[in-house]
Design an enzyme around this catalytic site. Structure first.
Site, mmCIF file in Angstrom:
data_model
loop_
_atom_site.group_PDB
_atom_site.id
_atom_site.type_symbol
_atom_site.label_atom_id
_atom_site.label_comp_id
_atom_site.label_asym_id
_atom_site.label_seq_id
_atom_site.Cartn_x
_atom_site.Cartn_y
_atom_site.Cartn_z
ATOM 1 N N GLU A 1 22.040 24.135 -36.881
ATOM 2 C CA GLU A 1 21.355 23.734 -35.648
ATOM 3 C C GLU A 1 20.835 22.305 -35.777
ATOM 4 O O GLU A 1 20.916 21.523 -34.835
ATOM 5 C CB GLU A 1 20.216 24.702 -35.305
ATOM 6 C CG GLU A 1 20.617 26.174 -35.204
ATOM 7 C CD GLU A 1 21.818 26.452 -34.305
ATOM 8 O OE1 GLU A 1 22.058 25.690 -33.356
ATOM 9 O OE2 GLU A 1 22.535 27.441 -34.581
ATOM 10 N N HIS B 1 23.587 19.805 -35.223
ATOM 11 C CA HIS B 1 23.966 19.658 -33.818
ATOM 12 C C HIS B 1 23.260 18.464 -33.162
ATOM 13 O O HIS B 1 23.712 17.966 -32.138
ATOM 14 C CB HIS B 1 23.585 20.911 -33.023
ATOM 15 C CG HIS B 1 24.669 21.956 -32.940
ATOM 16 N ND1 HIS B 1 25.976 21.654 -32.657
ATOM 17 C CD2 HIS B 1 24.616 23.312 -33.067
ATOM 18 C CE1 HIS B 1 26.680 22.780 -32.617
ATOM 19 N NE2 HIS B 1 25.887 23.801 -32.866
HETATM 20 N N1 ARG Z 1 25.097 26.667 -29.742
HETATM 21 C C1 ARG Z 1 24.611 27.823 -30.456
HETATM 22 C C2 ARG Z 1 25.087 27.630 -31.891
HETATM 23 O O1 ARG Z 1 24.729 26.768 -32.553
HETATM 24 C C3 ARG Z 1 25.119 29.097 -29.901
HETATM 25 C C4 ARG Z 1 24.569 29.479 -28.575
HETATM 26 C C5 ARG Z 1 25.489 30.327 -27.817
HETATM 27 N N2 ARG Z 1 24.828 31.073 -26.821
HETATM 28 C C6 ARG Z 1 25.448 31.870 -25.957
HETATM 29 N N3 ARG Z 1 24.705 32.520 -25.124
HETATM 30 N N4 ARG Z 1 26.721 32.017 -25.867
HETATM 31 O O2 ARG Z 1 25.938 28.180 -32.417
HETATM 32 ZN ZN ZN Z 2 26.526 25.750 -33.134
#
Ligand code: ARG
Ligand code: ZN
Length: 879
Positions: free
Chosen positions: A303, A306
């Site tokens: 995270e 990201h």
């Molecule tokens: N972006 C998030 C990750 O780091 C995942 C979130 C996905 N959420 C969802 N409701 N599909 O992996």
């Molecule tokens: Zn991710």
């Protein structure tokens, strides 16, 4: 429940947005059931697109009022429904819109948008949750600067958080208070977050490479502060690593993590305000296993990473999801490799890839790393997008080498910072730093299916040549009946009789850089010269390409590799391949009513591992575990009998336990970890090997192993050892197992994350009464269908990890899952759809089970008004 008819969204239909949003001012007044959201949006026409009506997304919204440039908009000038707000004739130039909506966080059981977890207000906006808060062009290529004012009852929510930096806060009348947060970085709506609640906080700080001090805060439920130390430490190490490995510095004054107990996924990278499933934050020696610690480290890093790969550079549309996810998984894998043992990390990652992604890629839910169509984007947060996406980035790294790879990444950050980018733009950066053509490489993004590479070799002693012939084929997948040859980087070595790598000299004068052979054609032969004695081939070292490999290596060659290969991955792989050959033969024997055979050479090779002090314990632990039931099934491919697979695997484990019993028990006694518990990789490796030894001894029927396990269970000062002992007792210990399970519950009652382990363990016992127990556990006071962690721990573990009992011959496992999904779907469609993927291998089953699984799927399909999420999975599974 959603009632809209699902339509297909296609990549080829992409159009830039007609309207852009420059700023968003949100003013949210939190209330358990009537939260008032005032959104002031500054729109401007997109100079790059034709003028068009303003169409904003919504999902279940109630519109309270609407103003355009400060004046109420007459009802004749707009059309509002819960799922859309349209202004057919907006002004020609920039304008502001003030939208007031009312939302009910307490009724939000989908956990998307604004909801409550325990008593905390929190949000989840990826992929399309922001439209459940206010009307908005809810797509990642609309990037705006957000200012968020939150107000709430001070008693109920003393902590009020949103993205960016805190710019104002204060008291209001009636016991309420407010906070204003401003995020200077333009971002798409899916990265918006806010939190309100009565939370405790752990604080630390980090000095960045340019000398700025960043405040770090982790917010958790009161009383859990002492379980945040490892997460905080992981965060600081991630921040340092991204500076060192990629030159990426953090860009706000504060970085916050909030841990909540109700969360659909692992965690979410909202700008400056990550929201986490508390499972990936909270850990102590007594409550978390070594694997939990490793997951926390990886998810915190993921995270955090990201922030650059996802937030600073985001995705143009959801088809590009792998642009941020595959790349960020690659980065978190590299981080964990640097923090821990690189070979051990690689082996575990490949094991997971095969157990999940290869299975997905070979069934009805297979899709390309960049899909071309979807009905429900939440169903595409898959192992293909994430893990295969990471493998594709790894191949770029392998093809280019570390320096050029870094140069390409630098160019990507420089060129696309602040943009919503595409996969082509990413790959183009690597093309530009090398001058290479990328067209064929792009097939890794567009073609689904796992390529199968078949290898044959010929050594000509007289000529001193060694010919390596390779053939590739990519199997058909849904909507992709025929495939083109891919670019496949195969890191290769030829090992001489003395166990050393020979120099690789190609007969045609070509050079082999860093051992990387690149297969471009459907068939190709590489001829090496100067090879006088027959070498042993080591190919796809480090699993350089995510492929299925078929070689003509004999078991003797494989045993040689297991002992001598300089590549630790292939040493592990060689043993797995020998075991796999034996297991497949034995599955056939068992089905024919014959006894499974044993393999002396395999036992000799495994025994050698136990006696080799040069090997890391964590590596030996991985090497002692035979291929999983899912892997064996995938290798067999069709007409699968899960019981026969289980019996063959059990027979092999029993044989290892009995034949190596003496060595295993010596190991068990020798490998105690001195001192108190620390979660570092070295001591975790010793615990892993010791616990594998214990389990294999128990599998071998050694009664003293049960005594040892009981002793270990009682004496353990950490969850790794306690849980491993409990698993051994529950599997092999009879009444000892019952006693320990009861004890575990009473010890940890009230600690939901620990009780999840107790649910999962019972759900995965491969015994005939497990289904009844799982059914009974759904009524247990500690279980709740409302909490995704509970559902995954019990239902998910049963359906995904208990191969024999989910696939019971009488179909009762399928029936149970079908009923459960129909009950869960109205509450939480995302989680229901995820659980439904347990059916993804149904077509490979033997006839009887296949029919029963199909009937269960059809029953779900006809079970009423399904969510778009569940309907999509079931329809694709049946297609
Ligand atoms: N972006 C998030 C990750 O780091 C995942 C979130 C996905 N959420 C969802 N409701 N599909 O992996
Ligand atoms: Zn991710």
């Amino acid at each position: 429940m959603r009632t809209d008819i699902a339509h297909t969204i296609r990549l080829k239909d992409y159009l830039p947005p007609a309207w852009l949003v420059e700023t968003v001012h949100l003013d949210v007044s939190l209330h358990p059931s009537e939260t008032r959201v005032r959104a002031k949006l500054a729109f401007k026409p997109n100079p790059e697109s034709a003028s068009a009506p303003l169409v904003l997304d919504g999902d279940g919204l109630s519109l309270m009022s609407l103003k355009l440039d400060g004046a109420p908009l007459p009802a004749a000038n707009f059309v509002a429904s819960p799922n859309q707000l349209t202004i057919p004739q907006p002004p020609n130039g920039p304008f502001t819109l003030e939208i007031e909506t009312l939302v009910d966080p307490s009724a939000n059981t989908q956990l998307s948008g604004l909801y409550r977890s325990s008593d905390t207000y929190c949000t989840q906006c990826e992929a399309e949750g922001f439209r459940r808060i206010t009307y908005f062009p809810d797509r990642p290529d609309v990037m705006a600067v957000y200012t968020t004012r939150i107000e709430a009852d001070r008693q109920e929510a003393p902590v009020l958080l949103a993205n960016g930096n805190l710019v104002d806060s204060g008291a209001l009348d009636n016991g309420r208070h407010y906070a204003v947060w401003h995020d200077p970085h333009p971002k798409p709506s899916y990265l918006f977050a806010m939190v309100g609640g009565d939370l405790a906080c752990v604080e630390d700080s980090f000095r960045t490479m340019s000398g700025r001090d960043v405040t770090l805060r982790i917010y958790v439920e009161h009383g859990k502060q002492d379980r945040c130390a490892y997460a905080m430490d992981s965060l600081k190490r991630s921040m340092r690593w991204d500076e060192e490995a990629f030159g990426r510095e953090y860009d706000l004054d504060i970085f916050m993590i909030v841990a909540v107990s109700d969360f659909n996924m692992g965690a979410m990278e909202n700008k400056g305000l990550n929201v986490f499933n508390d499972k990936y934050v909270l850990a102590s020696a007594e409550t978390a296993t070594d694997a939990d610690f490793a997951h926390i480290e990886a998810v915190i890093a993921h995270e955090y990473f990201h922030n650059w790969t996802g937030n600073r550079i985001t995705c143009r549309d959801w088809f590009q999801l792998c642009l941020k996810e595959g790349l960020t998984v690659f980065r978190d894998h590299e981080f964990s490799s640097d923090m821990r043992s690189r070979p051990v990390k690689r082996i575990s990652d490949v094991r997971n890839l095969r157990a999940a992604q290869f299975i997905e890629d070979s069934g009805p839910l297979a899709h390309p790393v960049r899909p071309e169509a979807y009905k429900e984007i939440n169903n595409f947060y898959t192992t293909t997008i994430y893990e295969k996406g990471a493998e594709v980035v790894r191949m770029v790294h392998t093809l280019l080498g570390p320096e050029k790879f870094r140069a390409g990444m630098d160019l990507y950050f420089q060129r696309h910072d602040g943009e919503a980018a595409t996969v082509e733009q990413f790959i183009q950066c690597f093309a530009d730093v090398t001058g290479r053509d990328i067209a064929q490489f792009m097939l890794w993004y567009s073609q689904a299916g796992t390529p199968r590479v078949t290898v044959s070799t010929h050594h000509d002693a007289a000529a001193g040549t060694y010919a390596l012939s390779l053939k590739q084929a990519v199997p058909p997948t849904p909507n992709q009946p025929t495939k083109s040859p891919m670019v496949i980087p195969l890191v290769t070595g030829l090992i001489g009789p003395d166990g050393r790598d020979l120099p690789l000299v190609l007969a045609d004068g070509g050079v082999v850089r860093r051992g990387v052979l690149v297969l471009h054609e459907a068939e190709w032969t590489f001829t090496f010269t100067g090879i006088t004695e027959r070498p042993v081939l080591s190919i796809n070292r480090g699993f350089s390409a995510p492929i299925e490999l078929v070689t003509d290596l004999s078991n003797d060659d494989l045993a040689f590799l297991a002992a001598h290969d300089s590549d630790p991955f292939n040493r592990w792989q060689a043993l797995q391949t020998i075991s796999m050959r034996l297991l497949i033969e034995n599955v056939a024997s068992i089905r024919a009513g014959k006894a499974p055979r044993s393999d002396d050479k395999l036992m000799v090779a495994l025994a050698a591992l136990l006696e080799n002090p040069a090997l890391e314990p964590a590596f030996v632990a991985l090497a002692l575990v035979p291929p999983g039931e899912g892997d064996i099934a995938r290798e067999i491919g069709s007409d699968i009998d899960p019981d026969a697979i289980f019996q063959a695997r059990t027979a092999l484990r029993r044989e290892i336990g009995t034949r190596l019993g003496a060595a295993l028990s010596t190991l068990y006694e020798r490998l105690t970890v001195p001192g108190g518990y620390t979660p570092d990789a070295t001591s975790a490796g010793r615990r892993a090997l010791r616990n594998v030894a214990l389990d294999l001894m128990a599998a071998g029927g050694d009664a003293s192993a049960i005594t040892w396990a009981a002793r270990q269970y009682d004496a353990a000062d950490n969850m790794t050892d306690r849980m491993a002992a409990l698993a051994t007792l529950a599997l092999h210990g009879g009444p000892e197992g019952e006693r320990a399970l009861a004890d575990f519950y009473s010890r940890f009652e009230g600690d939901a994350l620990v009780i999840d382990k107790w649910f999962s363990l019972q759900a995965t016992i491969p015994q005939a009464d497990t289904l009844d127990k799982v059914r009974a556990l759904t009524k247990h006071a500690a279980f709740s269908f409302g909490n995704p962690n509970r559902v995954r721990a019990l239902i998910g573990a049963f359906a995904m990890s208990n191969v024999t009992q989910f696939n019971r011959a009488d179909g009762a496992g399928y029936d149970f899952l079908a009923e459960t999904l129909l009950a869960l779907d109205p509450k939480n469609p995302q989680v229901a759809a995820r659980m439904a993927t347990a059916f993804r291998t149904w077509r490979t089953l033997e006839e009887g089970r296949r029919g029963k699984a199909e009937a269960a799927l059809k029953r779900i399909k006809e079970g009423g008004e399904l969510s778009r999420d569940l309907a999509d999975i079931v329809e694709r599974a049946l297609a």
